[in-house]
Design an enzyme around this catalytic site. Sequence first.
Site, PDB file in Angstrom:
ATOM      1  N   LYS A 163      -1.154   1.041   0.835  1.00 49.00           N
ATOM      2  CA  LYS A 163      -2.586   1.367   0.849  1.00 49.00           C
ATOM      3  C   LYS A 163      -2.882   2.428  -0.206  1.00 49.00           C
ATOM      4  CE  LYS A 163      -2.412   5.708   2.644  1.00 49.00           C
ATOM      5  NZ  LYS A 163      -2.890   6.903   1.919  1.00 49.00           N
ATOM      6  N   PRO A 204       6.764   2.514  -3.509  1.00 50.93           N
ATOM      7  CA  PRO A 204       7.416   3.789  -3.810  1.00 50.93           C
ATOM      8  C   PRO A 204       7.493   4.692  -2.579  1.00 50.93           C
ATOM      9  CG  PRO A 204       5.804   3.232  -5.499  1.00 50.93           C
ATOM     10  CD  PRO A 204       5.626   2.240  -4.407  1.00 50.93           C
ATOM     11  N   ALA A 256       7.612   8.345  -0.607  1.00 57.15           N
ATOM     12  CA  ALA A 256       6.943   9.653  -0.734  1.00 57.15           C
ATOM     13  C   ALA A 256       5.862   9.606  -1.807  1.00 57.15           C
ATOM     14  CB  ALA A 256       7.960  10.756  -1.043  1.00 57.15           C
ATOM     15  N   ALA A 257       4.998   8.589  -1.701  1.00 56.23           N
ATOM     16  CA  ALA A 257       4.042   8.302  -2.762  1.00 56.23           C
ATOM     17  C   ALA A 257       2.589   8.424  -2.327  1.00 56.23           C
ATOM     18  CB  ALA A 257       4.290   6.887  -3.303  1.00 56.23           C
ATOM     19  N   MET A 310       1.251   6.311  -0.193  1.00 56.33           N
ATOM     20  CA  MET A 310       0.807   4.931  -0.068  1.00 56.33           C
ATOM     21  C   MET A 310       1.153   4.317   1.284  1.00 56.33           C
ATOM     22  SD  MET A 310       1.617   3.499  -3.890  1.00 56.33           S
ATOM     23  CE  MET A 310       0.526   2.094  -3.720  1.00 56.33           C
ATOM     24  N   ALA A 311       1.532   5.160   2.243  1.00 57.38           N
ATOM     25  CA  ALA A 311       1.844   4.733   3.612  1.00 57.38           C
ATOM     26  C   ALA A 311       3.015   3.758   3.669  1.00 57.38           C
ATOM     27  CB  ALA A 311       0.612   4.135   4.301  1.00 57.38           C
ATOM     28  N   SER A 324       4.708   3.989   7.063  1.00 54.99           N
ATOM     29  CA  SER A 324       3.798   3.562   8.132  1.00 54.99           C
ATOM     30  C   SER A 324       3.578   2.051   8.117  1.00 54.99           C
ATOM     31  CB  SER A 324       2.447   4.271   7.986  1.00 54.99           C
ATOM     32  OG  SER A 324       2.573   5.650   8.222  1.00 54.99           O
ATOM     33  N   ASP A 335      -1.224   6.914  10.590  1.00 56.78           N
ATOM     34  CA  ASP A 335      -1.581   5.860   9.634  1.00 56.78           C
ATOM     35  C   ASP A 335      -1.199   4.459  10.110  1.00 56.78           C
ATOM     36  OD1 ASP A 335      -2.773   7.439   7.737  1.00 56.78           O
ATOM     37  OD2 ASP A 335      -1.036   7.532   6.393  1.00 56.78           O
TER      38      ASP A 335
END
Length: 291
Positions: free
Chosen positions: A10, A94, A96-97, A99-100, A103, A136
Amino acid sequence: MTIEKKAYAKINLGLDVTGKRDDGYHIVRMIMQNVDIYDTLTFESNDTGEIKLTASSDKIPTDESNLICKVARQLQKEYDVKKGANIHLVKRIPVAAGMAGGSTDGAAAYTALNELWNLGLNIEKLCELAVKLGADIPYCIIGGTALAEGIGEELTTISDMPMCSIVVAKPDIDVSTAWVYKELDSKEIVSHPDIDSIKAAIENGDISEMCANIGNVLEPVTAERYEVIGQIEKLMEENGAIRAFMTGSGPTVFGIFEDDDKAKEAYEVVKESGLAPQVFLSGPINPNKIQ
């Protein structure tokens, strides 16, 4: 029986923080949007009761600390499930980006194991369970274009985002979400994004107005420490992006393009710049509408 799921990343088209609860959770208003970047997970039931997770990268933890395993254990305990599962994760989103990525893998675990173990749970129940493991995850279960409120679990589905091309670039740094929110708490938020205007622009199909209102209260925190974020945004906008912005707590940057050819050219420019080793050419997607 084997079940395969695509777990979509996301981006945040808007992210505002409006307060903080006594339990430490921040109160947010966000516009969330899936993009066509995904992890692939396969699930196979076993009779041993074990949860066996493997991954395409040895950098991904496959023990009980992984959210996928936590989801499986929660469902086993809640519904007295005796069966286990063999799960394989192919990681593309990726890490730790912002972008969930974790999650959305957890969300895929909920929907797949619900089917694999014949639990018969509806979306509302899955989301109710999911928020206990991550704010999330309910959005990642529902997907598409949504307004998220509360701690992120109060979701209102809105019209699909207008079609466009999106270039996503993750620089070679990892950002701690906990650190970003701690820094945010230590200073006054001087500018709040207009979440309602972003929502209205999406519902009107007005991508220019949507881009004009995109905002993220976390960006000033992360971008102040990591100047590469601003450098990537500038490069994208110089190469045709209507707007480029950071998603989540960062450090990933996305640029929105009306012109597909310009997006392809910008994708190549960003790749060649060396500012971000992970660059994707994508677009908005609603996973629930994929046939």
